[in-house]
Design a protein around this motif. Structure first.
Motif, PDB file in Angstrom:
ATOM      1  N   GLN A 121       0.832  -1.204   0.000  1.00 31.71           N
ATOM      2  CA  GLN A 121       0.000   0.000   0.000  1.00 31.71           C
ATOM      3  C   GLN A 121       0.868   1.256   0.000  1.00 31.71           C
ATOM      4  O   GLN A 121       0.567   2.230  -0.704  1.00 31.71           O
ATOM      5  CB  GLN A 121      -0.939   0.003   1.208  1.00 31.71           C
ATOM      6  CG  GLN A 121      -2.057  -1.010   1.090  1.00 31.71           C
ATOM      7  CD  GLN A 121      -2.904  -1.104   2.347  1.00 31.71           C
ATOM      8  OE1 GLN A 121      -2.501  -0.653   3.410  1.00 31.71           O
ATOM      9  NE2 GLN A 121      -4.071  -1.705   2.222  1.00 31.71           N
ATOM     10  N   SER A 122       1.965   1.233   0.753  1.00 33.19           N
ATOM     11  CA  SER A 122       2.861   2.391   0.793  1.00 33.19           C
ATOM     12  C   SER A 122       3.489   2.632  -0.575  1.00 33.19           C
ATOM     13  O   SER A 122       3.563   3.771  -1.051  1.00 33.19           O
ATOM     14  CB  SER A 122       3.965   2.180   1.833  1.00 33.19           C
ATOM     15  OG  SER A 122       3.427   2.081   3.117  1.00 33.19           O
TER      16      SER A 122
ATOM     17  N   ARG B 299       2.287   1.696  -3.444  1.00 37.03           N
ATOM     18  CA  ARG B 299       1.217   2.147  -4.341  1.00 37.03           C
ATOM     19  C   ARG B 299       0.936   3.634  -4.133  1.00 37.03           C
ATOM     20  O   ARG B 299       0.781   4.393  -5.091  1.00 37.03           O
ATOM     21  CB  ARG B 299      -0.044   1.323  -4.077  1.00 37.03           C
ATOM     22  CG  ARG B 299      -1.131   1.522  -5.123  1.00 37.03           C
ATOM     23  CD  ARG B 299      -2.354   0.636  -4.907  1.00 37.03           C
ATOM     24  NE  ARG B 299      -2.007  -0.768  -4.801  1.00 37.03           N
ATOM     25  CZ  ARG B 299      -2.283  -1.521  -3.752  1.00 37.03           C
ATOM     26  NH1 ARG B 299      -2.927  -1.032  -2.719  1.00 37.03           N
ATOM     27  NH2 ARG B 299      -1.932  -2.789  -3.708  1.00 37.03           N
ATOM     28  N   GLU B 300       0.878   4.052  -2.854  1.00 39.21           N
ATOM     29  CA  GLU B 300       0.637   5.475  -2.564  1.00 39.21           C
ATOM     30  C   GLU B 300       1.783   6.330  -3.072  1.00 39.21           C
ATOM     31  O   GLU B 300       1.560   7.411  -3.637  1.00 39.21           O
ATOM     32  CB  GLU B 300       0.456   5.670  -1.057  1.00 39.21           C
ATOM     33  CG  GLU B 300      -0.853   5.111  -0.520  1.00 39.21           C
ATOM     34  CD  GLU B 300      -0.937   5.143   1.004  1.00 39.21           C
ATOM     35  OE1 GLU B 300      -0.003   5.678   1.647  1.00 39.21           O
ATOM     36  OE2 GLU B 300      -1.929   4.626   1.537  1.00 39.21           O
TER      37      GLU B 300
ATOM     38  N   ALA C   5       3.834   5.634  -5.576  1.00 43.28           N
ATOM     39  CA  ALA C   5       3.763   5.666  -7.038  1.00 43.28           C
ATOM     40  C   ALA C   5       2.665   6.616  -7.490  1.00 43.28           C
ATOM     41  O   ALA C   5       2.841   7.387  -8.444  1.00 43.28           O
ATOM     42  CB  ALA C   5       3.510   4.264  -7.585  1.00 43.28           C
ATOM     43  N   THR C   6       1.532   6.581  -6.806  1.00 42.91           N
ATOM     44  CA  THR C   6       0.429   7.489  -7.151  1.00 42.91           C
ATOM     45  C   THR C   6       0.845   8.936  -6.924  1.00 42.91           C
ATOM     46  O   THR C   6       0.581   9.806  -7.763  1.00 42.91           O
ATOM     47  CB  THR C   6      -0.817   7.156  -6.298  1.00 42.91           C
ATOM     48  OG1 THR C   6      -1.166   5.797  -6.510  1.00 42.91           O
ATOM     49  CG2 THR C   6      -1.985   8.032  -6.671  1.00 42.91           C
ATOM     50  N   LEU C   7       1.523   9.199  -5.809  1.00 46.44           N
ATOM     51  CA  LEU C   7       1.996  10.544  -5.503  1.00 46.44           C
ATOM     52  C   LEU C   7       2.989  11.019  -6.559  1.00 46.44           C
ATOM     53  O   LEU C   7       2.900  12.148  -7.046  1.00 46.44           O
ATOM     54  CB  LEU C   7       2.629  10.571  -4.108  1.00 46.44           C
ATOM     55  CG  LEU C   7       3.133  11.922  -3.612  1.00 46.44           C
ATOM     56  CD1 LEU C   7       1.965  12.886  -3.448  1.00 46.44           C
ATOM     57  CD2 LEU C   7       3.864  11.743  -2.290  1.00 46.44           C
TER      58      LEU C   7
ATOM     59  N   THR D 141       3.277   9.947  -9.639  1.00 45.42           N
ATOM     60  CA  THR D 141       2.544  10.146 -10.899  1.00 45.42           C
ATOM     61  C   THR D 141       1.803  11.474 -10.878  1.00 45.42           C
ATOM     62  O   THR D 141       1.822  12.222 -11.858  1.00 45.42           O
ATOM     63  CB  THR D 141       1.554   8.982 -11.122  1.00 45.42           C
ATOM     64  OG1 THR D 141       2.275   7.762 -11.126  1.00 45.42           O
ATOM     65  CG2 THR D 141       0.816   9.142 -12.432  1.00 45.42           C
ATOM     66  N   ASN D 142       1.161  11.767  -9.762  1.00 54.04           N
ATOM     67  CA  ASN D 142       0.436  13.033  -9.644  1.00 54.04           C
ATOM     68  C   ASN D 142       1.386  14.219  -9.738  1.00 54.04           C
ATOM     69  O   ASN D 142       1.086  15.219 -10.393  1.00 54.04           O
ATOM     70  CB  ASN D 142      -0.347  13.090  -8.333  1.00 54.04           C
ATOM     71  CG  ASN D 142      -1.530  12.130  -8.334  1.00 54.04           C
ATOM     72  OD1 ASN D 142      -1.963  11.689  -9.389  1.00 54.04           O
ATOM     73  ND2 ASN D 142      -2.029  11.800  -7.163  1.00 54.04           N
ATOM     74  N   LYS D 143       2.567  14.119  -9.092  1.00 55.38           N
ATOM     75  CA  LYS D 143       3.550  15.208  -9.146  1.00 55.38           C
ATOM     76  C   LYS D 143       4.042  15.410 -10.571  1.00 55.38           C
ATOM     77  O   LYS D 143       4.175  16.532 -11.035  1.00 55.38           O
ATOM     78  CB  LYS D 143       4.749  14.914  -8.220  1.00 55.38           C
ATOM     79  CG  LYS D 143       4.447  15.054  -6.766  1.00 55.38           C
ATOM     80  CD  LYS D 143       4.369  16.493  -6.384  1.00 55.38           C
ATOM     81  CE  LYS D 143       4.222  16.587  -4.866  1.00 55.38           C
ATOM     82  NZ  LYS D 143       4.091  17.934  -4.414  1.00 55.38           N
TER      83      LYS D 143
ATOM     84  N   GLN E 146       2.469  14.639 -13.289  1.00 54.46           N
ATOM     85  CA  GLN E 146       1.384  15.190 -14.095  1.00 54.46           C
ATOM     86  C   GLN E 146       1.199  16.679 -13.817  1.00 54.46           C
ATOM     87  O   GLN E 146       0.947  17.455 -14.739  1.00 54.46           O
ATOM     88  CB  GLN E 146       0.078  14.441 -13.821  1.00 54.46           C
ATOM     89  CG  GLN E 146       0.054  13.054 -14.433  1.00 54.46           C
ATOM     90  CD  GLN E 146      -1.186  12.266 -14.052  1.00 54.46           C
ATOM     91  OE1 GLN E 146      -1.940  12.663 -13.193  1.00 54.46           O
ATOM     92  NE2 GLN E 146      -1.373  11.124 -14.704  1.00 54.46           N
TER      93      GLN E 146
END
Length: 152
Positions: free
Chosen positions: A95-96, A98-99, A101-103, A105-107, A109
Motif C-alpha cells: 500500500q505504501s 502504491r501510494e 507511485a500514485t503521488l 505520478t500526480n507530481k 502530471q
C-alpha cells in the motif's frame, strides 16, 4: 340316555386330552424357542461386550491421538501467526509503494508543463550554443581565409 351322557363326557374328555396334548407340544416348542433366544442373547451379549471393549480401546487411542495433534498444532500456531504478521507487513508495504507511485505520478502530471518547458528551453539553449559555435567557426574560417589572401 345315560349312555349319551357317558359318550358326551368321553368325547369332552378326549377333546380336552387332545387340547392338552397340543397345548403341551406348543409349550414345549415355545420353551425350546425361548432357550434358543436365551442362548442367542448370551452370545450377543458376549460379542457386544467384545465390541464395547474394542470401542473403548479405540476411543482411548483416538483421545491420545487428538491430544498429540493438539500439542503439535499448538507448536505450529506461532508459525502461522508469524506468517500472518508477514502478510500484514507486506500488505502495508504494498500500500505504501502504491501510494508513493500514485503521488509521484500526480507530481509528474502537475509538473508536466514545467518539465516540457524546461526541456524546450534547454533544447533552445543547446541550439543557440550550436549556432554560436558555428558562427565562431565561420568567422575564424573567414579570418583565416582573409589572412591567406593578404599573405598572397
Amino acid at each position: 340316555m345315560e349312555i349319551i351322557l357317558y359318550i358326551a363326557a368321553l368325547i369332552a374328555a378326549i377333546a380336552l386330552l387332545v387340547i392338552a396334548v397340543y397345548l403341551g407340544m406348543t409349550l414345549k416348542s415355545t420353551s425350546k424357542t425361548m432357550d434358543e433366544v436365551a442362548k442367542s442373547l448370551e452370545e450377543m451379549t458376549g460379542e457386544v461386550k467384545g465390541i464395547t471393549d474394542q470401542a473403548e480401546k479405540l476411543m482411548e487411542k483416538t483421545n491420545n491421538l487428538l491430544e498429540d495433534i493438539n500439542g503439535k498444532v499448538a507448536k505450529v500456531d506461532p508459525v502461522f501467526d508469524a506468517v500472518g504478521d508477514i502478510g500484514v507487513s507486506l500488505l502495508g508495504l504494498s500500500q505504501s509503494v502504491r501510494e508513493l507511485a500514485t503521488l509521484a505520478t500526480n507530481k509528474v502530471q502537475t509538473n508536466e508543463k514545467k518539465i516540457v518547458q524546461a526541456v524546450s528551453f534547454s533544447n533552445s539553449i543547446l541550439a543557440f550554443r550550436d549556432k554560436m559555435k558555428a558562427n565562431k567557426a565561420a568567422k575564424q574560417a573567414a579570418s583565416e581565409a582573409n589572412e591567406e589572401t593578404i599573405n598572397l
